[in-house]
Design a protein around this motif. Structure first.
Motif, short mmCIF file in Angstrom:
data_model
loop_
_atom_site.label_atom_id
_atom_site.label_comp_id
_atom_site.label_asym_id
_atom_site.label_seq_id
_atom_site.Cartn_x
_atom_site.Cartn_y
_atom_site.Cartn_z
N GLY A 78 0.83 -1.19 0.00
CA GLY A 78 0.00 0.00 0.00
C GLY A 78 0.86 1.24 0.00
N LYS A 79 0.18 2.36 0.12
CA LYS A 79 0.92 3.62 0.12
C LYS A 79 0.23 4.63 1.02
CE LYS A 79 -1.27 4.83 -4.25
NZ LYS A 79 -1.07 5.02 -5.67
N LEU A 80 1.02 5.61 1.42
CA LEU A 80 0.52 6.75 2.18
C LEU A 80 0.59 7.96 1.26
CD1 LEU A 80 2.49 6.37 5.53
CD2 LEU A 80 0.13 5.72 5.08
N VAL A 81 -0.51 8.66 1.13
CA VAL A 81 -0.55 9.88 0.33
C VAL A 81 -0.74 11.02 1.32
CG1 VAL A 81 -1.72 11.14 -1.50
CG2 VAL A 81 -1.54 8.65 -1.63
N ILE A 82 0.24 11.91 1.37
CA ILE A 82 0.25 12.99 2.35
C ILE A 82 0.13 14.32 1.63
CG2 ILE A 82 1.61 14.11 4.16
CD1 ILE A 82 3.02 11.33 4.52
N ASP A 83 -0.87 15.10 2.01
CA ASP A 83 -1.06 16.45 1.49
C ASP A 83 -0.93 17.43 2.64
OD1 ASP A 83 -1.65 15.78 -1.22
OD2 ASP A 83 -3.65 15.16 -0.60
N VAL A 84 -0.24 18.55 2.37
CA VAL A 84 0.02 19.54 3.42
C VAL A 84 -0.56 20.88 2.98
CG1 VAL A 84 1.79 20.68 4.81
CG2 VAL A 84 2.17 18.34 4.00
N LYS A 85 -1.25 21.53 3.92
CA LYS A 85 -1.77 22.87 3.69
C LYS A 85 -1.16 23.81 4.73
CE LYS A 85 -6.26 21.64 1.81
NZ LYS A 85 -7.71 21.68 2.01
N PHE A 87 -2.09 27.11 6.48
CA PHE A 87 -3.38 27.75 6.71
C PHE A 87 -4.38 27.09 5.76
CE2 PHE A 87 -0.38 30.79 8.50
CZ PHE A 87 -0.92 30.94 9.76
N PHE A 88 -4.82 27.75 4.70
CA PHE A 88 -5.78 27.14 3.78
C PHE A 88 -5.19 26.88 2.40
CE2 PHE A 88 -8.29 29.52 6.88
CZ PHE A 88 -9.05 28.48 7.39
N PHE A 89 -3.88 27.09 2.24
CA PHE A 89 -3.23 26.96 0.94
C PHE A 89 -2.49 25.63 0.82
CE2 PHE A 89 -3.35 31.48 2.05
CZ PHE A 89 -4.09 31.97 0.99
N TYR A 90 -2.77 24.89 -0.25
CA TYR A 90 -2.07 23.64 -0.54
C TYR A 90 -0.61 23.97 -0.83
CZ TYR A 90 -0.44 19.72 -3.29
OH TYR A 90 0.31 18.69 -3.77
N VAL A 91 0.33 23.29 -0.14
CA VAL A 91 1.75 23.61 -0.33
C VAL A 91 2.63 22.41 -0.68
CG1 VAL A 91 1.73 25.70 1.09
CG2 VAL A 91 2.23 23.49 2.17
N HIS A 92 2.17 21.19 -0.39
CA HIS A 92 3.07 20.05 -0.61
C HIS A 92 2.28 18.75 -0.66
CE1 HIS A 92 6.85 17.86 -0.43
NE2 HIS A 92 6.35 17.11 0.54
N SER A 93 2.78 17.80 -1.46
CA SER A 93 2.21 16.46 -1.51
C SER A 93 3.34 15.46 -1.68
CB SER A 93 1.23 16.34 -2.69
OG SER A 93 0.64 15.07 -2.69
N GLU A 94 3.21 14.31 -1.05
CA GLU A 94 4.20 13.25 -1.23
C GLU A 94 3.52 11.90 -1.01
OE1 GLU A 94 6.57 13.11 2.97
OE2 GLU A 94 6.94 14.88 1.75
N THR A 95 4.11 10.88 -1.63
CA THR A 95 3.59 9.52 -1.51
C THR A 95 4.71 8.61 -1.05
OG1 THR A 95 2.01 9.94 -3.29
CG2 THR A 95 2.46 7.65 -2.78
N SER A 145 -6.89 13.66 9.20
CA SER A 145 -6.40 15.02 9.09
C SER A 145 -6.01 15.48 10.49
CB SER A 145 -7.51 15.90 8.51
OG SER A 145 -7.10 17.23 8.43
N PHE A 146 -4.87 16.18 10.58
CA PHE A 146 -4.44 16.74 11.86
C PHE A 146 -3.57 17.95 11.62
CE2 PHE A 146 -1.44 13.40 10.73
CZ PHE A 146 -0.20 13.98 10.94
#
Length: 156
Positions: A78-85, A87-95, A145-146
């Motif tokens: 499997g995989k982990l898909v991590i999205d980072v915001k 405040f309210f702006f999308y800034v980073h994603s990694e798998t 989400s945290f």
């Protein structure tokens, strides 16, 4: 009456000192609040907690994210898909491969552990991570989400 005045001052000073000490206790002892992405969904992987060390995260220093989870399934891939915001702006994603973040096969109680060092130019403030755990055929095992904070002090 004059003899009670110094005693009252000492009591007030002691109470003020105790309050100040409580304010200075490390934030790491507080639990990180976790929410499921879809509150009504029955995810096969249940997350019981997230620990972030150090908290707040320091730029230029390693930060460890530990996610305590459990499942009745056997997770072999499997995989982990991590999205980072920010405040309210999308800034980073990694798998990531899930088996690089925990021991596979994972079943019962297990711990996902990820370490990341943020660049010194990372802006301080409040961030939100959304993390999806996907199984072998991209089946959504969990989605949480945290929040976390990045401190204002950066090491050079």
């Amino acid at each position: 009456m004059a003899s009670k005045q110094p005693s009252l001052r000492l009591t007030v000073l002691a109470a003020a000192a105790a309050c100040l000490l409580l304010l200075l206790l490390p934030a790491a002892s507080a639990a990180t609040a976790v929410e499921y992405c879809n509150k009504g969904k029955k995810y096969p992987v249940k997350v019981s907690g997230v620990e972030i060390v150090p908290d707040p995260v320091q730029r230029g220093e390693p930060a460890k994210f530990k996610i305590s989870a459990s499942t009745d399934k056997i997770i072999e891939k499997g995989k982990l898909v991590i999205d980072v915001k920010y405040f309210f702006f999308y800034v980073h994603s990694e798998t990531h491969d899930i088996c690089e973040e925990t021991t596979c096969p994972a079943t019962g109680d297990f711990l996902l552990s990820h370490e990341q060092t943020l660049p010194g130019i990372t802006p301080p403030g409040s961030y939100t991570i959304t993390m999806k755990m996907l199984g072998e055929n991209d089946e959504e095992l969990s989605c949480i989400s945290f929040g976390f904070s990045i401190g204002f002090v950066a090491d050079s």
